[in-house]
Design a protein around this motif. Structure first.
Motif, PDB file in Angstrom:
ATOM      1  N   GLY A 151      -6.682   7.196   5.577  1.00 28.00           N
ATOM      2  CA  GLY A 151      -5.917   6.080   6.124  1.00 28.00           C
ATOM      3  C   GLY A 151      -6.112   5.938   7.620  1.00 28.00           C
ATOM      4  N   ALA A 198      -0.161   4.667  -1.821  1.00 27.36           N
ATOM      5  CA  ALA A 198      -0.514   5.854  -1.042  1.00 27.36           C
ATOM      6  C   ALA A 198       0.287   7.063  -1.504  1.00 27.36           C
ATOM      7  CB  ALA A 198      -0.272   5.591   0.444  1.00 27.36           C
ATOM      8  N   SER A 251       0.798  -1.229   0.000  1.00 23.56           N
ATOM      9  CA  SER A 251       0.000   0.000   0.000  1.00 23.56           C
ATOM     10  C   SER A 251       0.829   1.276   0.000  1.00 23.56           C
ATOM     11  CB  SER A 251      -0.930   0.014   1.223  1.00 23.56           C
ATOM     12  OG  SER A 251      -1.766  -1.116   1.234  1.00 23.56           O
ATOM     13  N   VAL A 262      -5.933  11.823   1.789  1.00 26.26           N
ATOM     14  CA  VAL A 262      -5.451  10.439   1.798  1.00 26.26           C
ATOM     15  C   VAL A 262      -5.040  10.033   3.209  1.00 26.26           C
ATOM     16  CG1 VAL A 262      -3.700   8.852   0.912  1.00 26.26           C
ATOM     17  CG2 VAL A 262      -4.713  10.567  -0.604  1.00 26.26           C
ATOM     18  N   SER A 263      -4.325  10.920   3.898  1.00 30.42           N
ATOM     19  CA  SER A 263      -3.850  10.616   5.242  1.00 30.42           C
ATOM     20  C   SER A 263      -5.006  10.458   6.224  1.00 30.42           C
ATOM     21  CB  SER A 263      -2.906  11.721   5.714  1.00 30.42           C
ATOM     22  OG  SER A 263      -2.287  11.368   6.920  1.00 30.42           O
ATOM     23  N   PHE A 288      -1.559   4.208   4.346  1.00 31.38           N
ATOM     24  CA  PHE A 288      -2.234   5.350   3.736  1.00 31.38           C
ATOM     25  C   PHE A 288      -2.268   6.557   4.667  1.00 31.38           C
ATOM     26  CE2 PHE A 288      -3.414   2.595   0.363  1.00 31.38           C
ATOM     27  CZ  PHE A 288      -3.786   3.413  -0.695  1.00 31.38           C
ATOM     28  N   SER A 298      -1.483  10.347  -3.131  1.00 28.05           N
ATOM     29  CA  SER A 298      -1.346  11.649  -2.474  1.00 28.05           C
ATOM     30  C   SER A 298      -0.699  12.676  -3.396  1.00 28.05           C
ATOM     31  CB  SER A 298      -0.534  11.511  -1.184  1.00 28.05           C
ATOM     32  OG  SER A 298       0.780  11.061  -1.461  1.00 28.05           O
TER      33      SER A 298
END
Length: 239
Positions: A127, A111, A107, A123-124, A160, A115
């Motif tokens: 995650g 990620a 991943s 995205v963060s 992520f 991003s």
């Protein structure tokens, strides 16, 4: 001198948490404050406290710390659970836990690419939310099944979160200070992992219902990390 003070401070806090000693924990926190004051007066500080004047940098670093705090104790805690509750051998328990590492390895590049093409903050935060949801689900499922699919999702959520969060931390400081910022991310990782295992030791000694208790505690930390990250992004957009 600064490195020695920081190491002593962290050791006292970890000892205080693992031994449930308010005295040692308080001494450690006081030592951390003293370390910050001492470092702020040095020409070449080990911990560049000037960077913490940026709210965005501080919030993102705290989010990273809370993420490590919420996940580092999973491996030893779940290893004990698999061996004692399900009768697995240490090798089988290790192979099952390796699903998290496999998920992270798969991943992390995805990620990073996502991003770069979209918003690292989104995205963060996504995650962190996935990791929190996986932990919550695992707190209910662990007593009846090892749930390997949830372990895999935890690894995906971790990757992520941490990849774009690290990117945001480095982008929140001037280019000349990114080496220092990277070092502070490493310090946040060490501090979070140390305290995570200290909390797990305390929980192991104090509670018989380990899986639910530990998972609920870890879930709370991840939820706070998500909130801190979202707040940092919200304020950054208005600066």
């Amino acid at each position: 001198m600064g490195a020695a003070l920081f190491a002593l401070s962290l050791a006292l806090v970890v000892l205080g948490v693992s031994a449930a000693s308010p005295l040692f924990a308080s001494l450690g926190l006081a030592a951390l404050v003293f370390t910050g004051l001492y470092e702020s007066r040095q020409r070449s500080p080990v911990v560049d406290v000037v960077l913490f004047r940026s709210f965005v940098f501080s919030a993102l670093l705290i989010a990273a710390f809370l993420n490590y705090l919420s996940t580092a104790a999973l491996t030893p805690a779940l290893s004990l659970l698999f061996q004692e509750e399900y009768g697995m051998t240490p090798q089988d328990a290790g192979m099952l836990l390796a699903l998290q590492a496999l998920a992270m390895a798969i991943s992390a590049p995805l990620a990073g690419r996502l991003s770069d093409k979209t918003s690292p903050s989104t995205v963060s935060a996504g995650g962190a939310a996935l990791l929190a949801a996986s932990l919550f689900a695992y707190s209910h499922a662990a007593l009846s099944s090892p749930s390997p699919h949830l372990l895999f999702l935890m690894g995906v959520g971790f990757a992520f979160f941490i990849v774009p969060n690290t990117t945001l931390i480095l982008l929140s400081v001037p280019p000349a200070r990114r080496g220092t910022a990277s070092a502070l991310v490493a310090e946040a990782r060490v501090a979070g992992q140390s305290l995570s295992n200290a909390v797990a030791v305390n929980v192991l000694k104090s509670y018989s219902s380990l899986p639910s208790g530990v998972s609920a505690l870890l879930l709370s930390a991840v939820a706070v990390a998500t909130a801190v990250l979202s707040a940092a992004r919200y304020i950054a957009m208005r600066l």
